[in-house]
Structures are given as C-alpha cells and as structure tokens.
Design an enzyme around this catalytic site. Structure first.
Site, PDB file in Angstrom:
ATOM      1  N   TYR A  95     -28.495  -7.639 -19.704  1.00 24.81           N
ATOM      2  CA  TYR A  95     -28.906  -6.525 -18.835  1.00 24.81           C
ATOM      3  C   TYR A  95     -28.841  -5.249 -19.647  1.00 24.81           C
ATOM      4  O   TYR A  95     -27.869  -5.005 -20.369  1.00 24.81           O
ATOM      5  CB  TYR A  95     -27.956  -6.409 -17.634  1.00 24.81           C
ATOM      6  CG  TYR A  95     -28.265  -5.217 -16.771  1.00 24.81           C
ATOM      7  CD1 TYR A  95     -29.113  -5.324 -15.674  1.00 24.81           C
ATOM      8  CD2 TYR A  95     -27.731  -3.960 -17.064  1.00 24.81           C
ATOM      9  CE1 TYR A  95     -29.424  -4.226 -14.895  1.00 24.81           C
ATOM     10  CE2 TYR A  95     -28.047  -2.853 -16.292  1.00 24.81           C
ATOM     11  CZ  TYR A  95     -28.894  -2.992 -15.212  1.00 24.81           C
ATOM     12  OH  TYR A  95     -29.210  -1.900 -14.457  1.00 24.81           O
TER      13      TYR A  95
ATOM     14  N   GLU B  17     -35.034   0.115 -16.653  1.00 25.14           N
ATOM     15  CA  GLU B  17     -34.139  -1.044 -16.605  1.00 25.14           C
ATOM     16  C   GLU B  17     -34.858  -2.282 -17.148  1.00 25.14           C
ATOM     17  O   GLU B  17     -35.977  -2.574 -16.739  1.00 25.14           O
ATOM     18  CB  GLU B  17     -33.714  -1.289 -15.157  1.00 25.14           C
ATOM     19  CG  GLU B  17     -32.767  -2.450 -14.980  1.00 25.14           C
ATOM     20  CD  GLU B  17     -32.497  -2.725 -13.508  1.00 25.14           C
ATOM     21  OE1 GLU B  17     -31.410  -2.390 -13.029  1.00 25.14           O
ATOM     22  OE2 GLU B  17     -33.394  -3.279 -12.830  1.00 25.14           O
TER      23      GLU B  17
END
Ligand code: ADP
Ligand code: MG
Length: 385
Positions: free
Chosen positions: A108, A196
């Site tokens: 992530y 993101e």
C-alpha cells in the site's frame, strides 16, 4: 474532485510509473474486443468513484473475450455497491480491461493531506491490497507514515527508508525510491488531495507496478489545470451536486430532513451543530458564498427543494456583503416559482434586515423569521414536529 482509476493511471504513467496495459471501454462489445486484444486472459475492472470494487465483484479475472463481454453486460446493467459507495451504489459507465499481471507481493502506498499538520503525509504498508482497512484497524504498527516538509520536499533517503520498511532490497528498493519520488512529484504538480496506489505490486517477473490508482484533486486548484473539468464523469455525481456546481454553489447531501441554506462554510458548520443540538437532522447544506445575487439564492433554494428528503428549510444568512432584502427576494421568488409548501424559518442579520423580514412576513409563504441562530434552529425543529 475525483477521477477514475484509468485516468489516474494515465497520469502516473506520465511520471514513469509502470501500470498494466489497458483499455477503457464504454460498451460490452468494446470490452470483448479489448479482451481479445489482450489474448482473452485479462482483468475486467468497473470504473466508479469508489474503492472496494474487488470485494464487491467489480474487478474480475476472465479467460475468454466472451466471458469479458458477459461480465461487462452485467456490470453496465446494475449499480455497484461497495463499502465505500453507500447502500445506493454507483452506476458503471466505463470499464477498464487490463492485462492480467502475475503478482508476487502487494503493498500500500499513498500521499494525502494531513490537515492537522497542514502537510502532505506519505503512508505505506507491506500489507497492501483489498484488506488495507483491516490492517490499519488491527495492526496499525504495520502502517508506516512520513510527514513531508514542504520546504525540503521528499528526499531520497526518506523514500529509501520507506522502501526498506516495505522489505524491498537491491534494485527493487532503488526502483521503489524512484517510484515514491515520482508519486510525490505527481501529487504536487497535479494539486492532489490524495494519490493512492493500492496495491503497488512486485510482479512475478520482478517489476514494480501500480495495479490500482486513485487520485483526487484539490477543488481549489482546479482552475490551474484546464484539462480537469473535462475529466469529470458526471454519471458518478449526485445530480443536485452537478446543478449546484453549475451555479458555483457548494452543496453537500446529508441524511436528515432539514434543508439548510447558509452563506459561508463556517456558518454552515455552526448551523449544523446547533440544529443537531436542538434535535434536528440536516438533510443537506447549501453554501451560497459571500456575495450571492438574488438569482443565486433562488437557484440554491430550488436545489434544496428538489431533495425529496427535505421536510422543512432553515435559511441562516449573515448579511455582510449580502443584503438581507436581496436574500428575502430570492427566497420568495424561488418559493413561489416552485410552489413550496414546506415550512421555512429564516434567520438573517446584517444590512437591510428589517426590510428583508418585512418582505418575508408579508409574502404569504409558510415562513417564520427568527432573531438568532438558537431561536431559528428551535423553530424549524418544532415546525417539523
Ligand atoms: P479495489 O481496490 O477497488 O478493490 P483494485 O484495482 O485494487 O480494486 O483490484 C482489486 C485486486 O485485484 C487487487 O488488489 C489485485 O490483487 C487484483 N488486480 C487488480 N488489477 C489487476 C491486474 N491487472 N492483474 C492482476 N490482478 C489485478
Ligand atoms: Mg485497490
């Protein structure tokens, strides 16, 4: 302002960040053709302004073009409900067909604004993928954070520390440093509120790749990017929000029954707080800004009335730049035009307040004037019983 995954990936690839080969499609036939081009084995990804698609059936691996076409038909026909869309879900109008990448590891990585610190913050975790919310909730120590100093920017050694914390070594670690620096550059140059990549992957062939990408732009910076307005997918937005945007009004949908027309975001917040304190539930708020005209107030009023959840309206305006008689005229004009049967409470103060109140009380509408915010909130809550 949000954009789709495929658009974010286009931007990132302009910053030398590797993304899977893909094609965005508007029809099931296009999906079939794109799948054929990929050799049949590919990933079909619904494009919506929300994440959590994988778990909701919006991201699937298929093995034949026909299978891709069938899946596309199904996705186009219904609304996709994910934990991030709310129960009403979002329509799918675009589908991204992508090469199926063999993934070895998922990470992530994101950069977002930390409003408390007034800085960008980089967030990374070696446990990326569809379970990231759970990782953050249950094992927050697995999430690495770095606040970025706007003066020095993000330095290589800081990016390297993050890459090492992800468990990357050797040339992959150096590739990751480059990728993190590129991501920060994209974030700055594109005026992002969020960028993101989840998951960022290491492929079985040993490459770093952005397998998903989410980007949202700072609304206040849109004027600096001429291409942004054309990137909006209106099928993803609330129709009332679109109308409000057209008139340069800030409209936010909430889940109660009182429509709120206010001027200024600070006053809007105070209005919502006081309404809640009095036991009222706001259905929305519409901020008409500082120097709105009579027409703008009228448009705002009409937008609020189109919300079927609204059972009563609370107008809370401080007439500094705006004159109270102008506001009153706008309210009366709009209420008459749409034959508003709902109770209205108007709290206003400032220049021409007496004239404004006189206009309202003699208008024949179901309207009450309040002297202050507390009084106004109590009145509208009482009128709704
Ligand atoms: P969301 O975050 O909305 O669930 P993602 O794009 O992250 O959607 O996709 C969900 C999962 O599907 C990813 O974590 C990844 O494991 C897998 N995936 C996505 N795109 C591909 C692809 N092109 N090739 C292989 N697997 C993929
Ligand atoms: Mg994802």
């Amino acid at each position: 302002m949000n954009i789709h995954e495929y658009q974010a990936k286009e931007i990132l690839s302009g910053y030398d960040i590797a993304v899977p080969r893909g094609r965005v499609c508007l029809t099931a036939d296009q999906v079939e053709r794109a799948a054929k081009m990929m050799g049949g084995h590919c990933v079909v990804k619904a494009q919506i302004y929300a994440g959590g698609r994988g778990k909701a059936g919006g991201v699937k691996v298929v093995h034949h073009p026909e299978q891709a076409q069938e899946l596309a038909k199904e996705l186009f026909a219904r609304k996709l409900v994910t934990p991030q869309t709310g129960p009403e879900g979002l329509r799918v109008r675009r589908i991204l067909v992508e090469e199926a990448v063999e993934i070895a590891r998922e990470f992530y990585l994101s950069i977002t604004l930390d409003r408390g610190a007034s800085r960008y913050i980089l967030i990374a975790s070696a446990e990326g993928g569809v379970e990231i919310e759970e990782v953050a909730a249950k094992t927050p120590d697995k999430i690495h954070k770095l606040t970025i100093d706007p003066l020095t920017g993000l330095r290589s050694y800081q990016a390297r520390k993050i890459a090492l914390a992800l468990g990357l070594t050797g040339s992959l670690c150096e590739d990751c440093v480059e990728l993190i620096l590129s991501l920060y550059r994209a974030c700055l140059e594109k005026d992002c509120a969020l960028v993101e990549v989840n998951p960022l992957v290491v492929t079985k062939a040993g490459w770093l790749m952005a397998m998903d990408a989410k980007m949202s732009f700072d609304d206040n910076a849109i004027y600096r990017h001429r291409e942004y307005p054309d990137m909006v997918d209106y099928s993803q937005l609330d129709t009332l929000e679109i109308t409000a945007g057209k008139y340069d009004l800030a409209y936010i949908k909430l889940d109660g029954t009182i429509g709120c027309l206010v001027n200024g975001a600070g006053l809007a917040m105070a209005t919502l707080d006081v309404l809640n304190e009095c036991g009222g539930k706001p259905a929305n708020f519409l901020d008409v800004g500082g120097g709105a005209s009579r027409e703008k107030v009228a448009e705002a009023f009409k937008i609020i009335l189109q919300d079927p959840d609204v059972k009563g309206i609370f107008v809370n305006i401080f007439g500094g730049i705006m004159r109270c008689d102008v506001i009153a005229q706008g309210v009366i004009e709009a209420a008459n035009e749409v034959h508003c049967p709902l109770p209205i409470v108007v709290r206003m103060d400032g220049s021409q307040v007496e004239e404004g109140k006189r206009l309202l009380t003699t208008s024949g509408l179901n309207v009450q004037c309040a002297d202050n915010l507390g009084d106004g909130a109590q009145r509208i809550v009482k009128m709704l019983g």
